[in-house]
Scaffold this active site. Structure first.
Site, PDB file in Angstrom:
ATOM      1  CE  LYS A   4      32.457  13.191  -2.489  1.00 25.25           C
ATOM      2  NZ  LYS A   4      32.972  13.610  -3.769  1.00 25.25           N
ATOM      3  NE  ARG A  53      30.743   5.725  -5.033  1.00 30.47           N
ATOM      4  CZ  ARG A  53      31.039   6.957  -5.476  1.00 30.47           C
ATOM      5  NH1 ARG A  53      32.280   7.370  -5.558  1.00 30.47           N
ATOM      6  NH2 ARG A  53      30.070   7.768  -5.856  1.00 30.47           N
ATOM      7  CB  CYS A  98      29.966  13.623 -13.763  1.00 32.58           C
ATOM      8  SG  CYS A  98      28.204  13.660 -13.410  1.00 32.58           S
ATOM      9  CG  HIS A 129      33.456  17.402  -5.978  1.00 30.96           C
ATOM     10  ND1 HIS A 129      32.218  17.152  -6.523  1.00 30.96           N
ATOM     11  CD2 HIS A 129      33.935  16.216  -5.580  1.00 30.96           C
ATOM     12  CE1 HIS A 129      31.973  15.850  -6.468  1.00 30.96           C
ATOM     13  NE2 HIS A 129      33.001  15.266  -5.903  1.00 30.96           N
ATOM     14  CG  ASP A 139      36.105  12.960  -4.692  1.00 30.28           C
ATOM     15  OD1 ASP A 139      35.340  13.158  -5.654  1.00 30.28           O
ATOM     16  OD2 ASP A 139      35.710  12.900  -3.521  1.00 30.28           O
ATOM     17  CB  SER A 187      29.016  12.490  -7.085  1.00 28.97           C
ATOM     18  OG  SER A 187      29.657  13.172  -6.037  1.00 28.97           O
ATOM     19  NE  ARG A 227      28.016  12.422  -2.173  1.00 31.44           N
ATOM     20  CZ  ARG A 227      27.222  13.228  -2.854  1.00 31.44           C
ATOM     21  NH1 ARG A 227      26.458  14.117  -2.218  1.00 31.44           N
ATOM     22  NH2 ARG A 227      27.183  13.202  -4.168  1.00 31.44           N
ATOM     23  CE1 TYR A 235      28.287   4.945  -0.854  1.00 28.30           C
ATOM     24  CE2 TYR A 235      28.010   7.242  -0.232  1.00 28.30           C
ATOM     25  CZ  TYR A 235      28.440   6.287  -1.137  1.00 28.30           C
ATOM     26  OH  TYR A 235      29.039   6.692  -2.301  1.00 28.30           O
TER      27      TYR A 235
HETATM   28  P1  GDP Z   1      33.436  10.460 -10.384  1.00 22.40           P
HETATM   29  O1  GDP Z   1      32.414  10.012  -9.392  1.00 22.40           O
HETATM   30  O2  GDP Z   1      33.256  11.880 -10.801  1.00 22.40           O
HETATM   31  O3  GDP Z   1      34.821  10.145  -9.952  1.00 22.40           O
HETATM   32  O4  GDP Z   1      33.152   9.632 -11.723  1.00 22.40           O
HETATM   33  P2  GDP Z   1      33.842   8.282 -12.289  1.00 22.40           P
HETATM   34  O5  GDP Z   1      35.133   8.576 -12.969  1.00 22.40           O
HETATM   35  O6  GDP Z   1      33.857   7.257 -11.233  1.00 22.40           O
HETATM   36  O7  GDP Z   1      32.797   7.889 -13.415  1.00 22.40           O
HETATM   37  C1  GDP Z   1      31.426   7.723 -13.118  1.00 22.40           C
HETATM   38  C2  GDP Z   1      30.770   6.899 -14.197  1.00 22.40           C
HETATM   39  O8  GDP Z   1      30.889   7.570 -15.442  1.00 22.40           O
HETATM   40  C3  GDP Z   1      31.436   5.533 -14.375  1.00 22.40           C
HETATM   41  O9  GDP Z   1      30.436   4.582 -14.635  1.00 22.40           O
HETATM   42  C4  GDP Z   1      32.315   5.731 -15.572  1.00 22.40           C
HETATM   43  O10 GDP Z   1      32.533   4.536 -16.283  1.00 22.40           O
HETATM   44  C5  GDP Z   1      31.554   6.772 -16.401  1.00 22.40           C
HETATM   45  N1  GDP Z   1      32.463   7.626 -17.196  1.00 22.40           N
HETATM   46  C6  GDP Z   1      33.599   8.226 -16.766  1.00 22.40           C
HETATM   47  N2  GDP Z   1      34.204   8.887 -17.781  1.00 22.40           N
HETATM   48  C7  GDP Z   1      33.430   8.716 -18.869  1.00 22.40           C
HETATM   49  C8  GDP Z   1      33.526   9.144 -20.248  1.00 22.40           C
HETATM   50  O11 GDP Z   1      34.467   9.825 -20.662  1.00 22.40           O
HETATM   51  N3  GDP Z   1      32.504   8.771 -21.079  1.00 22.40           N
HETATM   52  C9  GDP Z   1      31.458   7.994 -20.640  1.00 22.40           C
HETATM   53  N4  GDP Z   1      30.517   7.667 -21.524  1.00 22.40           N
HETATM   54  N5  GDP Z   1      31.344   7.564 -19.363  1.00 22.40           N
HETATM   55  C10 GDP Z   1      32.315   7.913 -18.496  1.00 22.40           C
HETATM   56  P1  PGA Z   2      32.406  10.845  -6.216  1.00 23.94           P
HETATM   57  O1  PGA Z   2      32.408  10.792  -4.616  1.00 23.94           O
HETATM   58  O2  PGA Z   2      31.179  10.173  -6.773  1.00 23.94           O
HETATM   59  O3  PGA Z   2      32.405  12.316  -6.506  1.00 23.94           O
HETATM   60  O4  PGA Z   2      33.653  10.136  -6.636  1.00 23.94           O
HETATM   61  C1  PGA Z   2      31.780  10.027  -3.694  1.00 23.94           C
HETATM   62  C2  PGA Z   2      30.389  10.442  -3.257  1.00 23.94           C
HETATM   63  O5  PGA Z   2      29.786  11.333  -3.880  1.00 23.94           O
HETATM   64  O6  PGA Z   2      29.906   9.852  -2.286  1.00 23.94           O
HETATM   65 MN    MN Z   3      35.378   9.446  -8.045  1.00 24.09          MN
END
Ligand code: GDP
Ligand code: PGA
Ligand code: MN
Length: 610
Positions: free
Chosen positions: A230, A389, A274, A250, A297, A272, A82, A221
């Site tokens: 979003k 992704r 996290c 979110h 999400d 994002s 983004r 993207y």
């Molecule tokens: P989103 O974008 O908020 O959905 O985040 P994701 O679930 O896709 O996670 C983003 C990154 O953080 C990925 O590389 C995950 O492997 C990592 N991650 C997610 N949960 C945890 C956790 O509990 N501990 C750690 N150390 N990393 C995490």
């Molecule tokens: P996420 O969403 O990282 O919160 O899953 C996609 C984005 O930020 O483009």
């Molecule tokens: Mn996600």
């Protein structure tokens, strides 16, 4: 030679919706595509589009015995995330965009972008994608129509939204819809051959909250081009939600069942990259507990007639961060992907036609990396982009909750806010009440990630993990949250309880103190026990944290010292946050609800400041 008077496809629309027809004609006249295609969302359409994308080289078909009906794609190396710097909230009044958004007057933005759009689809197909965010059976289905010149976007929108003929039929002749215009900004001259990933160095992601329109230009993207996500479901929907008294957030949504069969619904907002997708699909490590997925999400939350806050996931697919996803960390995502029907972007390709990314165990001896180059384990660059992704149907998630299709949604018991912080923030903190919870959300701090273009690892404030997604003045947004705390019936007991989590605290040696992933079920258990009034907590200046004996760490390989460190509230660390929070709040001027200043004052007093 004279130009054809009728663009093929323009006059054979499968709808008689006057506003939609007029808009499609207007856009076609401006952007001059070679043809117009109305997307029906059918399987043959998917076959045709993905086939064309494979022929063009934009998609590579994966090995059907490993990932059936799935594809690998690589973006232009400049178009991977983004673009917050290029994202605009074009409210009529600049004050309505607030101190956290980029703003341009709507008329000026439309003038600028109209010139960019003029002729921008020359040589390309213009696709019309009717879609619905949330169940089509909703009382007021939330429609959108995206016009795009990218077949990759059409294919991805089929995964991420309820789209095509079903949405168009439901719209009838007079349904309202959010008009979403997207172009990669790469017209093709006659005879000019296309590149694998057309895009433009000039990018705009513009939102017109009053007229409920989105204009996106220059990027393919996902976060910039799949406009139902979003752009609509957060930026435009948050402005609608402010007007109508609900919340567009979110947040992931999950269903948690205890060994005794008690069901709780939890929503969680993390910035994002996290941990939302991972928490949403979590496989608990503690016996007898189960998690089911409702969303990973976005949550739209409205008060029900019983005074409780009900959440719906408006999306139809998962657009997840690939790196770090593995059988150990997120087995349910791996199972979802194994069922196929997915598009992978900027991951690495194995020689046997599967995907690979960092965090998926030992790499094979040879890969094709996300640049399309040979890669071996001795290469000094990652094989996948850190924001690579997967895009996959949520229906394939083996733990999808039955309530997913219920337009009423699920009643939320707890809201978790969270961020990515190496220091300061304990594993879990319970807010004292709604207002304190809003304070915690308003002051979320998190290290920036690869999900947005720009520097990674910089700590910034990210209110409710919505900093890049609030479609109006963030001060008004915080006030809206405070107002929501009055509840539908003025009954605070019916409100979700608010918690703040941090899976990412590190030791002095740099390693994560908390194992995370499935082990986060232990934190969810503590949350439920707090709701039930059965878990002990210690009151600290920043809220209630688990008494060291109240967090279930049985069977966990975690030293006493690490447990203490991950739960610690260090007054000195917290005192050093105060100047940043003060500076953050000052940005909002008199828009900031006074109760949030009072919360800050009370925190300072508890920390012994002044
Ligand atoms: P989103 O974008 O908020 O959905 O985040 P994701 O679930 O896709 O996670 C983003 C990154 O953080 C990925 O590389 C995950 O492997 C990592 N991650 C997610 N949960 C945890 C956790 O509990 N501990 C750690 N150390 N990393 C995490
Ligand atoms: P996420 O969403 O990282 O919160 O899953 C996609 C984005 O930020 O483009
Ligand atoms: Mn996600």
């Amino acid at each position: 030679m004279s130009a054809p008077t009728v663009t093929p496809g323009l006059d054979t629309a499968p709808t008689s919706h006057p506003r939609l027809l007029a808009w499609v004609r207007e856009v076609a006249e401006l952007t001059t595509p070679e043809r117009v295609v109305w997307c029906d969302g059918s399987a043959p359409e998917w076959e045709r589009l993905t086939g064309e994308l494979v022929d063009a080289g934009t998609l590579v078909r994966l090995n059907p015995s490993l990932k059936p009906n799935s594809f690998w794609s690589r973006t232009d190396p400049s178009d991977v995330a983004r673009v917050e710097e290029r994202t605009f909230i074009c409210s009529v009044d600049e004050a309505d965009a607030g101190p956290t958004n980029n703003w341009m007057a709507p008329a000026e933005m439309k003038r600028t972008m109209t010139e960019l759009y003029r002729g921008c689809m020359t040589g390309r197909t213009m696709y019309v994608i009717p879609f619905c965010m949330g169940p089509l059976t909703a009382e007021n289905p939330m429609f959108g129509v995206e016009i795009t010149d990218s077949a990759y976007v059409v294919a991805s929108m089929r995964v991420m939204t309820r789209m095509g003929q079903q949405a168009l039929d439901k719209m009838g002749d007079d349904a309202d819809f959010v008009a979403c215009l997207h172009s990669v900004g790469a017209p093709l001259a006659p005879g000019e051959s296309d590149v694998l990933w057309p895009c433009n160095d000039t990018k705009y992601i513009s939102h017109f909250p009053e007229t409920r329109e989105i204009w996106s230009y220059g990027s393919g993207y996902g976060g910039n081009s799949l406009l139902g996500k979003k752009c609509y479901s957060l930026r435009i929907a948050s402005a609608i939600a402010r007007d109508e008294g609900w919340l567009a957030e979110h947040m992931l949504i999950l269903k948690l069942t205890s060994p005794e069969g008690d069901v709780r619904y939890i929503a969680a907002a993390f910035p994002s990259a996290c941990g939302k997708t991972n928490l949403a699909m979590l496989e608990p490590t503690i016996p007898g507990w189960t998690v089911e997925t409702l969303g990973d999400d976005i949550a739209w939350m409205r008060f029900g007639s019983d005074g409780r806050l009900y959440a719906v996931n408006p999306e139809y697919g998962l657009f997840g961060v690939a790196p770090g996803t593995d059988w150990k960390t997120n087995p349910n995502a791996m199972r979802t992907l194994a069922r196929g029907n997915s598009i992978f972007t900027n991951v690495a390709l194995t020689d046997d036609g599967d995907v690979w990314w960092e965090g998926m165990g030992e790499p094979p001896a040879h890969l094709t990396d996300w640049h399309g180059n040979d890669w071996t384990p001795t290469s000094d660059r990652p094989a996948s982009h850190p924001n690579s992704r997967f895009c996959t149907p949520i229906s394939q998630c083996p733990i999808l909750a039955n309530e997913y299709e219920d337009p009423k949604g699920v009643p939320i018991d707890a809201i978790l806010f969270g961020g990515r912080r190496k220091t300061t923030i304990p594993l879990v903190t319970q807010a004292r009440d709604w207002t304190h919870g809003v304070y915690l959300g308003a002051t979320i701090s998190s290290e920036t990630t690869a999900a947005a273009a720009g520097k990674v690892g910089v700590v910034r404030r990210d209110p409710m993990a919505m900093l890049p997604f609030i479609g109006y003045n963030a001060g008004d947004y915080l006030r809206h949250w405070i107002e929501m705390g009055k509840g539908a019936e003025g009954d605070p007991d019916k409100l979700p309880k608010i918690f703040y989590v941090n899976w990412f605290r590190r030791g002095d040696d740099g390693r994560f103190l908390w194992p995370g992933f499935g082990e986060n079920s232990r934190v969810l258990k503590w949350v439920v026990e707090r709701l039930n009034g059965t878990a002990d907590a210690v009151e600290t200046p920043v809220g209630f944290v688990p008494a060291s004996s109240s967090l279930d760490v049985s069977g966990l390989d975690l030293s006493e010292a690490d447990l203490a460190a991950v739960l610690a509230v260090d007054a000195e660390e917290w005192r050093s946050e105060i100047p940043q929070v003060t500076e953050w709040f000052e940005k909002f001027g008199d828009k900031l609800p006074g109760v949030l200043w009072s919360e800050l004052d009370a925190l300072k007093a508890r920390l012994g400041i002044e």
